[in-house]
Scaffold this motif. Sequence first.
Motif: not given
Ligand code: PGA
Length: 256
Positions: A11, A104, A106, A176, A180-182, A215-217, A235-238
Amino acid sequence: MTARWIGTSWKMNLTLSEAETYAQSLSHSLRSRPELTAGVQPFIIPPVTALSAVRGVLGDSSQRPGGIKLGVQNAHWEDSGAWTGEISVPQAVDAGAEIVEIGHSERREFFNETIRTTRLKVRAALKHGAWPLLCVGEPQEVRARGHASEYILGQANGALEGLSPEQLSTVLIAYEPIWAIGASGRPATSAELIEPFQALREQFGGHVASLLYGGSVNPHNAQDLLAMKDIDGLFIGRAAWTAEGFTEILELAASA
Ligand code: PGA
């Protein structure tokens, strides 16, 4: 079995030097521990400012540790032109992108991404030989009304309409759910994922390259998610914004 796609979008995070440090550290781990990427197609989607620096550290695609692929978080549908602030797929590919993330939540929420623009962008990515990574996901209200599967199939069908089987075979879909995201999201439970993944599998299984969950993996849920029969990748974010975090999830996947 086809490879599991496991990757991260950074991101709007990481400076150039932070990106290089991440890439060096990941490169070292993947070179010294090839078992981490056995049966896995790893990928990183840095901010576009860091893409070519990350490519510089990881090397050309043929020699990269773990065969890791790189991508961009968005690209315009036109090849060039007067589109201030945008980048095109040919520019992204030139800078090292092999994957173009599209739709995405966002971008749908804050940057006017619509089903129409996702369709145009999928076609632009395919035209230039990149893998479209199409994100779909429903808001909480839609889930509460019991319409999650219908909603995400609408997004996916709208974006992928009219593609040939050959084109579809290089599309990745990431489910996603927005709730569940962020940092303000909560991870989906396995029970909540059964129905949407079945719906995606019924429609796209055997046609697209892979169905991912995002989503929050995190290290606590990665193995359970990968154990689900309709989930092919993550698919991983943070949790993967540090090389150590990403490596930890690859370790868990390898030992699952
Ligand atoms: P997150 O983001 O793992 O920080 O929830 C996931 C994404 O937006 O793909």
